[in-house]
Design a protein around this motif. Structure first.
Motif, PDB file in Angstrom:
ATOM      1  N   ALA A  62       0.806  -1.218   0.000  1.00 17.29           N
ATOM      2  CA  ALA A  62       0.000   0.000   0.000  1.00 17.29           C
ATOM      3  C   ALA A  62       0.843   1.274   0.000  1.00 17.29           C
ATOM      4  CB  ALA A  62      -0.928   0.007   1.206  1.00 17.29           C
ATOM      5  N   THR A  63       2.112   1.165   0.342  1.00 17.58           N
ATOM      6  CA  THR A  63       2.971   2.353   0.413  1.00 17.58           C
ATOM      7  C   THR A  63       4.104   2.271  -0.609  1.00 17.58           C
ATOM      8  OG1 THR A  63       4.202   1.269   2.204  1.00 17.58           O
ATOM      9  CG2 THR A  63       2.467   2.819   2.830  1.00 17.58           C
ATOM     10  N   THR A  64       5.103   1.442  -0.331  1.00 22.82           N
ATOM     11  CA  THR A  64       6.227   1.300  -1.245  1.00 22.82           C
ATOM     12  C   THR A  64       5.769   0.762  -2.592  1.00 22.82           C
ATOM     13  OG1 THR A  64       7.544   0.723   0.703  1.00 22.82           O
ATOM     14  CG2 THR A  64       8.571   0.395  -1.445  1.00 22.82           C
ATOM     15  N   GLY A  65       4.941  -0.273  -2.567  1.00 25.08           N
ATOM     16  CA  GLY A  65       4.441  -0.844  -3.814  1.00 25.08           C
ATOM     17  C   GLY A  65       3.638   0.168  -4.612  1.00 25.08           C
ATOM     18  N   SER A  66       2.858   0.970  -3.908  1.00 27.47           N
ATOM     19  CA  SER A  66       2.057   2.001  -4.568  1.00 27.47           C
ATOM     20  C   SER A  66       2.948   3.052  -5.224  1.00 27.47           C
ATOM     21  CB  SER A  66       1.124   2.656  -3.543  1.00 27.47           C
ATOM     22  OG  SER A  66       0.419   3.727  -4.118  1.00 27.47           O
ATOM     23  N   THR A  67       4.066   3.355  -4.572  1.00 26.68           N
ATOM     24  CA  THR A  67       5.009   4.321  -5.146  1.00 26.68           C
ATOM     25  C   THR A  67       5.604   3.783  -6.442  1.00 26.68           C
ATOM     26  OG1 THR A  67       5.573   5.178  -2.958  1.00 26.68           O
ATOM     27  CG2 THR A  67       7.153   5.590  -4.728  1.00 26.68           C
ATOM     28  N   PHE A  68       5.970   2.515  -6.432  1.00 28.94           N
ATOM     29  CA  PHE A  68       6.497   1.898  -7.651  1.00 28.94           C
ATOM     30  C   PHE A  68       5.458   1.944  -8.771  1.00 28.94           C
ATOM     31  CE2 PHE A  68       7.195  -1.716 -10.469  1.00 28.94           C
ATOM     32  CZ  PHE A  68       8.511  -1.508 -10.843  1.00 28.94           C
ATOM     33  N   ASP A  69       4.198   1.704  -8.431  1.00 32.60           N
ATOM     34  CA  ASP A  69       3.134   1.763  -9.425  1.00 32.60           C
ATOM     35  C   ASP A  69       3.025   3.160 -10.029  1.00 32.60           C
ATOM     36  OD1 ASP A  69       2.534  -0.880  -8.954  1.00 32.60           O
ATOM     37  OD2 ASP A  69       0.868  -0.454  -7.595  1.00 32.60           O
ATOM     38  N   ALA A  70       3.146   4.181  -9.173  1.00 33.75           N
ATOM     39  CA  ALA A  70       3.042   5.561  -9.649  1.00 33.75           C
ATOM     40  C   ALA A  70       4.191   5.908 -10.587  1.00 33.75           C
ATOM     41  CB  ALA A  70       3.021   6.516  -8.456  1.00 33.75           C
ATOM     42  N   VAL A  71       5.387   5.440 -10.252  1.00 33.40           N
ATOM     43  CA  VAL A  71       6.549   5.687 -11.101  1.00 33.40           C
ATOM     44  C   VAL A  71       6.378   4.982 -12.448  1.00 33.40           C
ATOM     45  CG1 VAL A  71       9.021   5.245 -11.373  1.00 33.40           C
ATOM     46  CG2 VAL A  71       8.133   6.065  -9.184  1.00 33.40           C
ATOM     47  N   ALA A  72       5.974   3.717 -12.399  1.00 32.74           N
ATOM     48  CA  ALA A  72       5.788   2.941 -13.624  1.00 32.74           C
ATOM     49  C   ALA A  72       4.708   3.570 -14.511  1.00 32.74           C
ATOM     50  CB  ALA A  72       5.415   1.502 -13.279  1.00 32.74           C
ATOM     51  N   LYS A  73       3.657   4.068 -13.900  1.00 33.17           N
ATOM     52  CA  LYS A  73       2.582   4.704 -14.658  1.00 33.17           C
ATOM     53  C   LYS A  73       3.084   5.938 -15.389  1.00 33.17           C
ATOM     54  CE  LYS A  73      -2.054   6.670 -14.135  1.00 33.17           C
ATOM     55  NZ  LYS A  73      -3.154   6.984 -13.167  1.00 33.17           N
ATOM     56  N   GLU A  74       3.941   6.709 -14.739  1.00 32.99           N
ATOM     57  CA  GLU A  74       4.486   7.910 -15.371  1.00 32.99           C
ATOM     58  C   GLU A  74       5.381   7.548 -16.556  1.00 32.99           C
ATOM     59  OE1 GLU A  74       5.425  11.670 -16.486  1.00 32.99           O
ATOM     60  OE2 GLU A  74       3.779  10.928 -15.247  1.00 32.99           O
ATOM     61  N   PHE A  75       6.149   6.487 -16.410  1.00 34.23           N
ATOM     62  CA  PHE A  75       7.064   6.089 -17.482  1.00 34.23           C
ATOM     63  C   PHE A  75       6.323   5.589 -18.723  1.00 34.23           C
ATOM     64  CE2 PHE A  75      10.782   5.348 -14.398  1.00 34.23           C
ATOM     65  CZ  PHE A  75      11.321   6.583 -14.718  1.00 34.23           C
ATOM     66  N   LEU A  76       5.037   5.248 -18.582  1.00 36.59           N
ATOM     67  CA  LEU A  76       4.257   4.844 -19.749  1.00 36.59           C
ATOM     68  C   LEU A  76       4.149   5.970 -20.767  1.00 36.59           C
ATOM     69  CD1 LEU A  76       1.298   2.898 -18.051  1.00 36.59           C
ATOM     70  CD2 LEU A  76       3.187   1.920 -19.379  1.00 36.59           C
ATOM     71  N   ASN A  77       4.336   7.202 -20.292  1.00 35.43           N
ATOM     72  CA  ASN A  77       4.215   8.368 -21.169  1.00 35.43           C
ATOM     73  C   ASN A  77       5.550   8.829 -21.748  1.00 35.43           C
ATOM     74  OD1 ASN A  77       1.389   8.573 -20.534  1.00 35.43           O
ATOM     75  ND2 ASN A  77       1.942   9.515 -18.585  1.00 35.43           N
ATOM     76  N   TRP A  78       6.635   8.146 -21.374  1.00 35.12           N
ATOM     77  CA  TRP A  78       7.955   8.544 -21.850  1.00 35.12           C
ATOM     78  C   TRP A  78       8.335   7.708 -23.075  1.00 35.12           C
ATOM     79  CZ3 TRP A  78      12.057   9.969 -17.653  1.00 35.12           C
ATOM     80  CH2 TRP A  78      11.487  10.829 -16.703  1.00 35.12           C
ATOM     81  N   ARG A  79       8.913   8.358 -24.065  1.00 34.53           N
ATOM     82  CA  ARG A  79       9.378   7.632 -25.243  1.00 34.53           C
ATOM     83  C   ARG A  79      10.698   6.931 -24.971  1.00 34.53           C
ATOM     84  NH1 ARG A  79       5.841   5.919 -28.053  1.00 34.53           N
ATOM     85  NH2 ARG A  79       7.368   5.555 -29.715  1.00 34.53           N
ATOM     86  N   TRP A  80      11.439   7.436 -23.993  1.00 29.63           N
ATOM     87  CA  TRP A  80      12.711   6.812 -23.612  1.00 29.63           C
ATOM     88  C   TRP A  80      12.750   6.724 -22.091  1.00 29.63           C
ATOM     89  CZ3 TRP A  80      16.824   8.791 -20.663  1.00 29.63           C
ATOM     90  CH2 TRP A  80      17.969   7.979 -20.622  1.00 29.63           C
ATOM     91  N   VAL A  81      12.970   5.527 -21.590  1.00 27.69           N
ATOM     92  CA  VAL A  81      12.991   5.301 -20.144  1.00 27.69           C
ATOM     93  C   VAL A  81      14.427   5.079 -19.682  1.00 27.69           C
ATOM     94  CG1 VAL A  81      12.233   3.798 -18.271  1.00 27.69           C
ATOM     95  CG2 VAL A  81      10.680   4.299 -20.169  1.00 27.69           C
ATOM     96  N   PRO A  82      14.891   5.832 -18.694  1.00 32.29           N
ATOM     97  CA  PRO A  82      16.270   5.680 -18.204  1.00 32.29           C
ATOM     98  C   PRO A  82      16.455   4.386 -17.419  1.00 32.29           C
ATOM     99  CG  PRO A  82      15.069   7.168 -16.783  1.00 32.29           C
ATOM    100  CD  PRO A  82      14.162   6.863 -17.939  1.00 32.29           C
ATOM    101  N   SER A  83      17.693   4.054 -17.129  1.00 32.56           N
ATOM    102  CA  SER A  83      17.965   2.927 -16.236  1.00 32.56           C
ATOM    103  C   SER A  83      17.378   3.252 -14.871  1.00 32.56           C
ATOM    104  CB  SER A  83      19.473   2.688 -16.122  1.00 32.56           C
ATOM    105  OG  SER A  83      20.020   2.341 -17.374  1.00 32.56           O
ATOM    106  N   LEU A  84      16.747   2.257 -14.263  1.00 29.06           N
ATOM    107  CA  LEU A  84      15.987   2.518 -13.036  1.00 29.06           C
ATOM    108  C   LEU A  84      16.385   1.539 -11.935  1.00 29.06           C
ATOM    109  CD1 LEU A  84      13.593   4.178 -11.828  1.00 29.06           C
ATOM    110  CD2 LEU A  84      12.102   2.307 -12.566  1.00 29.06           C
ATOM    111  N   ARG A  85      16.607   2.086 -10.754  1.00 28.95           N
ATOM    112  CA  ARG A  85      16.858   1.270  -9.578  1.00 28.95           C
ATOM    113  C   ARG A  85      15.851   1.669  -8.516  1.00 28.95           C
ATOM    114  NH1 ARG A  85      22.430   0.958  -5.916  1.00 28.95           N
ATOM    115  NH2 ARG A  85      21.648  -0.545  -4.387  1.00 28.95           N
ATOM    116  N   PHE A  86      15.220   0.682  -7.901  1.00 26.26           N
ATOM    117  CA  PHE A  86      14.161   0.942  -6.931  1.00 26.26           C
ATOM    118  C   PHE A  86      14.540   0.324  -5.591  1.00 26.26           C
ATOM    119  CE2 PHE A  86      10.027   0.403  -4.907  1.00 26.26           C
ATOM    120  CZ  PHE A  86       9.378   1.575  -5.251  1.00 26.26           C
ATOM    121  N   ILE A  87      14.648   1.147  -4.557  1.00 25.05           N
ATOM    122  CA  ILE A  87      14.986   0.665  -3.215  1.00 25.05           C
ATOM    123  C   ILE A  87      13.675   0.308  -2.511  1.00 25.05           C
ATOM    124  CG2 ILE A  87      16.034   1.249  -1.003  1.00 25.05           C
ATOM    125  CD1 ILE A  87      17.892   3.140  -2.520  1.00 25.05           C
TER     126      ILE A  87
END
Length: 207
Positions: A62-87
């Motif tokens: 509900a917290t960390t997982g939700s944050t990852f979901d929000a980040v992933a959702k934003e990247f759906l709109n990017w034509r180029w996605v950078p290298s990503l590391r998630f703590i």
């Protein structure tokens, strides 16, 4: 927001000399500045490697997982996605545990040690645990590591959960019920410590 910005500034200062190429930004999961704005600010600075560091020490869907979901959702709109590391968590990190212990020790040096130390965490519905969410276990692990460092025996501390609402069963024991029970048992000095909130706000403090 004041505390979060202060944490950001101190982090920048900490890495300024050793890693001058690093840039930092702040994104709130629910509010502004948003995660979307933070990611776009990094994109404007041509960041090709991004570390996402949610400030929740103990992973929960509900917290960390939700944050990852929000980040992933934003990247759906990017034509180029950078290298990503998630703590995903740091509930057993040595520096985190030491910081918690130091906070308690400093308080006890100015005030007397209580008869009971309560580690109170934000609660979630019990069904999360039943479905495999590790949050409950991570909370207990953090408390156990801190208690060990403070040389507390099992009778001197307890892990509880707060913030429940609705009719379903949440993680137990409940903080308010434990406090009532301690009072009935004659425990007249209690300290409450909340290791799940890295940055307090009015909601968590009032709660």
């Amino acid at each position: 927001m004041v505390n979060a910005r202060k944490q950001l500034q101190l982090t920048e200062k900490r890495f300024k000399d050793s890693h001058p190429h690093l840039v930092f930004d702040l994104g709130m999961r629910y509010g502004n500045p948003s995660i979307k704005n933070a990611l776009n600010n990094l994109r404007k600075q041509n960041c090709d490697k991004i570390i996402i560091f949610p400030l929740y020490p103990q992973y929960c869907a509900a917290t960390t997982g939700s944050t990852f979901d929000a980040v992933a959702k934003e990247f759906l709109n990017w034509r180029w996605v950078p290298s990503l590391r998630f703590i995903s968590n740091y509930h057993t990190n040595d520096q985190y545990i030491n910081a918690l212990c130091n906070s308690i020790k400093e308080y006890w040096e100015k005030n007397s040690k209580p008869k009971k130390l309560i580690f109170s965490y934000h609660g979630v519905p019990k069904k999360y645990l039943d479905k495999g969410d590790p949050y409950h276990c991570y909370c207990h692990k953090t408390a156990r590591l801190v208690a060990n460092e403070l040389n507390l025996n099992e009778d001197e501390y307890i892990v509880t959960f707060q913030s429940r609402f609705g009719t379903q069963v949440w993680l137990q024991p409940y903080t308010d019920e434990i406090l009532t029970g301690l009072a009935k048992d004659g425990i007249d000095s209690v300290d409450i410590f909340c290791p799940g909130f890295l940055c307090d706000c009015l909601e968590t403090l009032e709660e």
